[in-house]
Design a protein around this motif. Structure first.
Motif: not given
Lengths: 222, 368
Positions: B35-44, B206-208
């Motif tokens: 999982g690539l997790f973080g706030p919107s606009g964080g670069g995900k 979903l994320a491991d």
């Protein structure tokens, strides 16, 4: 009986010109739609020149550039044995430039409206850029291609000044329909002039009606 | 859940746009769902696009399992269509000039399989695409579009699946409709996936493993349970309520009650029906810390069905807040409960105390 030779010549000229423009204008429009090159504005301006220049100016420069004294004209004469000026081939070369914006601008608009999205999707599905162009961009630009081809064709039919300067008025070779009308008027043969003019007027209207109907149609499968 | 995967991804990337910068130097062991997790606009999304090969103007390098995909130092750039990467876009990006079957065939004709080929019939079956095949894509619902997009991506035979907020454009009902399909992907097709989202519940489901990305920097990496329970957040300042992931074994479905009985390391619970799970399956449940109540004695005569016995581990007061996060060791799982400091003081809760954690059945609702 009206001599329809000029009509057929105009149709042949417009057909050949449109064919060449599809081959030349498509890659140019594709490049313009995607490039960030600093040359882009200059290329766009050159492409749009025929929209603003008097046809006589274009025709004058073509007369010089294609004449036997110029490198291009001399080369053509050596290779084919014919002069490029006052010939059908010369008309084609001049018409390609003269109608270029009518091919490039609708195509460029069509390509730009597709955007990067479908191309990235195609790339993520292993389609090479060329593959993606033919399998995604072309089908999605159907209306753009039709508009561009129809406008280029119609605009070539309607040209007068450039043709007169480069081609003159040689029956069967360079006497296209617009020149023939001019000649009829000069010789006070108004009946013939009426006939050909009305023919052009009606067909031009029908062509434009077709293009605008197509544009209004929203998502039409073409 | 991530067994020793043969795949690893190394990224060092610097990007500078006006108002946004990305600076990453990270190696990611791929396996299951990352999982690539973080706030919107964080670069995900930018990071995902770099991996896919959509961003050329990047200072740095991207390597995948020993091969270099791009390196600004040597001017190496493998274009997107030569990377064995599948990309599921937030807006699905189905081709409007092809119908559903046409979109799927487009991918199958171009996909090059490196190992076991993912078959057309298998994809259609696993995503329930059969009834959609002859439809035009513009008549599909948002959830159907994403299912087709996922199927199309799989048929291009990717070795790495990138999912860029595939649920973000869907309303709540559609999300729960499509989640089970995404959940089943890595196991069924054996392809590691990177899943981008800013939603805690989607991550929990979903994320491991989770990589936390904030303002263009990686601020934490770790297991999903460690990150989401806030135990492994390191430098992160992400404000979200701690979530505990419970891995439970399905015992039986109580069809008439619309419940499923599950077991967490010897202690029983009942939760709302888990569709599609068989007896013996392992299923992940997530519980928000605010949904957990602690008691010092086994409660009697209350409606809460799920009571887990455990030992209080530690109490972490939240700054400038009436609350504290309490960790309870429930047979090895660190269950988080959010309590008021006032309640903790009155009950005299201290590390080592025997406590009973009460979880309302409704808090296990697996819809997102």
């Amino acid at each position: 009986m009206t001599d329809l030779g000029p009509l057929w010549l105009s149709l042949a000229l417009a057909g050949v010109t449109t064919g060449i423009l599809l081959l030349v204008g498509t890659p140019l429009a594709w490049w313009l739609s995607g490039t960030n090159s600093r040359f882009k504005p200059a290329i766009e301006a050159i492409t749009a020149l025929p929209l603003v220049l008097p046809p006589t100016v274009l025709g004058f420069y073509f007369l010089i550039a294609l004449g036997p004294a110029s490198p291009i004209g001399a080369f053509w004469l050596r290779v084919t044995g014919d002069a490029l000026t006052f010939s059908f081939s010369g008309l084609v070369v001049a018409s390609v430039f003269y109608s270029l914006p009518f091919m490039v601008q609708p195509l460029q608009n069509a390509f730009e409206s597709i955007g990067r999205g479908p191309l990235e999707a195609a790339a993520s599905l292993r389609a090479s850029p060329l593959d993606a162009f033919f399998s995604v961009v072309v089908p999605l630009s159907g209306r753009g291609f039709i508009t561009a081809a129809v406008l280029s064709f119609a605009h070539t039919i309607g040209e007068f000044g450039v043709v007169l300067m480069v081609g003159g008025n040689i029956p069967g070779k360079t006497r296209v329909i617009s020149i023939a009308i001019y000649e009829h008027v000069e010789t006070l043969n108004y009946a013939e002039a009426h006939f050909l003019s009305a023919l052009l007027l009606v067909s031009a209207f029908l062509v434009l009606l077709f293009v605008y109907t197509l544009r209004r149609g929203g998502r039409v499968n073409v | 859940m991530s067994e020793g995967s043969p795949y690893s991804l190394s990224i060092s990337a610097k990007v500078n746009y006006p108002g946004f910068s990305l600076d990453i130097d990270q190696s990611i062991e791929l396996g299951g769902v990352t999982g690539l997790f973080g706030p919107s606009g964080g670069g995900k999304s930018t990071l995902l696009r770099i991996i896919a090969g959509f961003e050329r103007n990047v200072t740095g390098a991207v390597g995948f399992s020993g091969s270099t995909w791009q390196d600004s130092a040597t001017n190496t750039f493998v274009p997107a269509h030569r990377r064995p990467v599948g990309f599921v876009f937030q807006d699905s990006r189905l081709f409007p000039h092809l119908n559903v079957a046409g979109n799927l065939r487009y991918a199958r004709e171009r996909g090059v399989s490196s190992g076991q080929e993912i078959g057309f019939a298998e994809v259609v079956a696993s995503l329930d695409l059969e009834p959609l095949l002859e439809k035009e894509v513009n008549v599909l619902s948002g959830g159907e579009r994403q299912r087709v997009a996922i199927g199309r991506t799989l048929l291009a035979q990717p070795e790495l699946l990138l999912l860029d907020e595939p649920l973000a454009a869907l309303d709540v009902g559609r999300k729960s409709e499509i989640l089970p399909y995404i959940e089943a992907l890595p196991k069924r097709f054996g392809i590691p996936a990177i899943f981008v989202s800013h939603a805690v519940n989607e991550m929990a489901r979903l994320a491991d493993n989770v990589v936390v990305l904030e303002a263009g920097r990686v601020t934490a990496t770790g297991s999903a349970s460690g990150i989401l329970s806030r135990e492994e957040l390191q430098l992160s300042s992400l404000p979200f309520e701690a979530v505990t992931i419970l891995e439970v074994r399905v015992k039986e479905h109580l069809a008439d009650l619309r419940l499923t009985r599950v077991e967490h390391r010897g202690q029983n619970m009942t939760v709302p029906s888990i569709e599609g799970a068989q007896g013996g399956d392992t299923v992940r449940l997530s519980v928000r810390s605010g949904d957990v109540v602690l008691a010092t004695h086994e409660p009697q005569g209350i409606s809460v069905r799920n009571v887990l016995r455990g030992t209080l581990l530690d109490i972490l007061p939240l700054t400038d807040s009436a609350f504290a996060t309490v960790s309870v060791d429930v047979d090895g799982t660190h269950l988080k409960a959010q309590l008021t400091r006032h309640a903790i003081a009155e009950l005299g809760l201290e590390p080592g105390a025997q406590v009973f954690a009460l979880i309302k059945t409704a808090s296990f609702d697996r819809s997102v």
